[in-house]
Design a protein around this motif. Structure first.
Motif, PDB file in Angstrom:
ATOM      1  N   LEU A 210       0.815  -1.214   0.000  1.00  0.00           N
ATOM      2  CA  LEU A 210       0.000   0.000   0.000  1.00  0.00           C
ATOM      3  C   LEU A 210       0.847   1.261   0.000  1.00  0.00           C
ATOM      4  O   LEU A 210       1.891   1.336   0.652  1.00  0.00           O
TER       5      LEU A 210
ATOM      6  N   VAL B  68      -3.652   5.954   0.103  1.00  0.00           N
ATOM      7  CA  VAL B  68      -4.676   5.467   1.024  1.00  0.00           C
ATOM      8  C   VAL B  68      -5.349   6.636   1.728  1.00  0.00           C
ATOM      9  O   VAL B  68      -6.576   6.715   1.824  1.00  0.00           O
TER      10      VAL B  68
ATOM     11  N   VAL C  64      -8.564  -0.115   4.839  1.00  0.00           N
ATOM     12  CA  VAL C  64      -7.701  -1.266   4.564  1.00  0.00           C
ATOM     13  C   VAL C  64      -8.033  -2.391   5.544  1.00  0.00           C
ATOM     14  O   VAL C  64      -8.087  -2.176   6.757  1.00  0.00           O
TER      15      VAL C  64
ATOM     16  N   VAL D   7      -3.061   3.786  -5.027  1.00  0.00           N
ATOM     17  CA  VAL D   7      -3.270   3.179  -3.714  1.00  0.00           C
ATOM     18  C   VAL D   7      -2.400   1.945  -3.516  1.00  0.00           C
ATOM     19  O   VAL D   7      -1.861   1.730  -2.427  1.00  0.00           O
TER      20      VAL D   7
END
Length: 363
Positions: A170, A175, A182, A284
């Motif tokens: 990630l 994010v 997540v 992402v």
């Protein structure tokens, strides 16, 4: 699963098993059990075998084995008994072993179970992941029928595999920028980038007896044969790319993962891309950037070739077609999540799936 038939030369009932090899032929075994050992074994089917006499070798290899012999040992016995020049087409020693286990009621078929379907229900992604563990346990314990459940969710999410490294998979900036939730699941495999309406995700909860004797690799295609039929029905010819990718001639459309529990339950789940935002995905997922290297976003769109482009259908129409085919094939009936199952899933989110310890267990 086990049928009985009376042979022409006497009243003794034979045990009968059948197994259709995924992408191959039908294997049939009739046998008896005498003093705990296989007797009067007769293998047949629409497969091809050279030389003809090798069929007698297969029967002899199985005759006299204990009726508790594992699928692996049955397969090994068949393979050892075949002449070196034997050619098996459309079946294998493993397929014979599966069929024998079915005749002995050690393995089950789809028709041996009452299947349920749970239609898409919008739930937080953490709860969806927790339900996979809960419902697999329930099926393994015999408290729930084998079940097909379609996911639904609202928040943008990434679901990483049980053995993936959080930091390696990630991009923290991506994010945060896109507000991604997540979550780590219990099965292995790769990361799933999921926004509301951009994927089709389903989970199968089943007893491991259904895949008894089927290799880990072959179990993927076996458990998703109904999906291939559903996709064919809407004009998409799909196939498995070993180990766990589902693809068409236009590219990859999905991937599968599995988890087997000690209590005999098994989870098999699949995510297929419907309308992926490839630009966002590669912002992402680090793995997206690494796999695509310098090919850029255009190649990302090709890699996750969405079903919307290939079918022109709404996501709900595709899911409806899948549910229809599954129902027709396996006489499945509708079901719902119980209050107890949802309550247990929420508890596991608090104790496990929603914790930093679980999410970062592989940093």
């Amino acid at each position: 699963m086990t049928d009985t038939a009376a042979p022409a030369d006497g009243p003794t009932a034979l045990l009968h098993g059948e197994y259709k090899v995924p992408g191959g032929k039908l294997v049939v075994v009739d046998l008896d059990v005498e003093d705990g050992h296989l007797a009067h074994v007769s293998v047949s089917g629409d497969f091809f075998l050279e030389p003809d006499e090798a069929l007698l070798d297969i029967n002899r290899s199985l005759t006299g084995l204990p009726d508790t012999t594992t699928a692996a040992d049955l397969s090994a016995a068949v393979a050892a008994g075949l002449p070196e020049d034997a050619v098996l087409f459309g079946f294998s020693a493993d397929a014979v072993a599966v069929t024998v286990r079915r005749a002995l009621a050690k393995a089950t078929t789809w028709a041996d179970h009452h299947w349920n379907i749970i239609a898409p229900t919008v739930l937080p992604t953490h709860v969806n992941v927790a339900l996979d563990e809960v419902l697999t346990e329930e099926v393994g314990a015999g408290r729930r029928n084998p079940t097909l459940r379609f996911w639904d969710w609202e928040e943008p999410s990434v679901v990483i595999g049980s053995f993936q490294s959080f930091r390696n998979e990630l991009d923290p900036d991506g994010v945060a920028r896109h507000g991604i939730s997540v979550v780590r699941r219990v099965s292995g495999g790769g990361a799933m980038f999921m926004e509301a309406g951009n994927c089709i995700t389903y989970s199968l909860y089943l007893p491991q007896t259904l895949v008894d004797g089927i290799s880990f690799a072959d179990s993927y295609a076996f458990l998703d044969a109904w999906v291939m039929a559903a996709l064919e029905k809407i004009g998409v010819t799909a196939f498995y790319v070993p180990l766990n990718d589902i693809a068409t001639d236009q590219g990859k459309i999905g991937g599968a993962a599995q988890k087997r529990l000690a209590n005999g339950g098994m989870l098999h789940h699949v995510t297929m891309s419907y309308d992926i935002d490839a630009d966002k995905m590669v912002e992402v997922l680090r793995i997206g950037k690494e796999k695509l290297s310098d090919k850029g976003t255009r190649s990302a769109r090709k890699r996750v070739d969405p079903l919307r482009r290939q079918t022109g259908l709404a996501r709900t129409e595709i899911i409806a077609a899948m549910m229809e085919v599954f129902t027709e094939r396996y006489a499945a009936t509708p079901s719902e999540l119980t209050g107890a199952e949802l309550g247990e899933a929420h508890q596991r989110v608090a104790a496990k799936f929603g914790t930093r310890e679980w999410l970062h267990r592989i940093p």
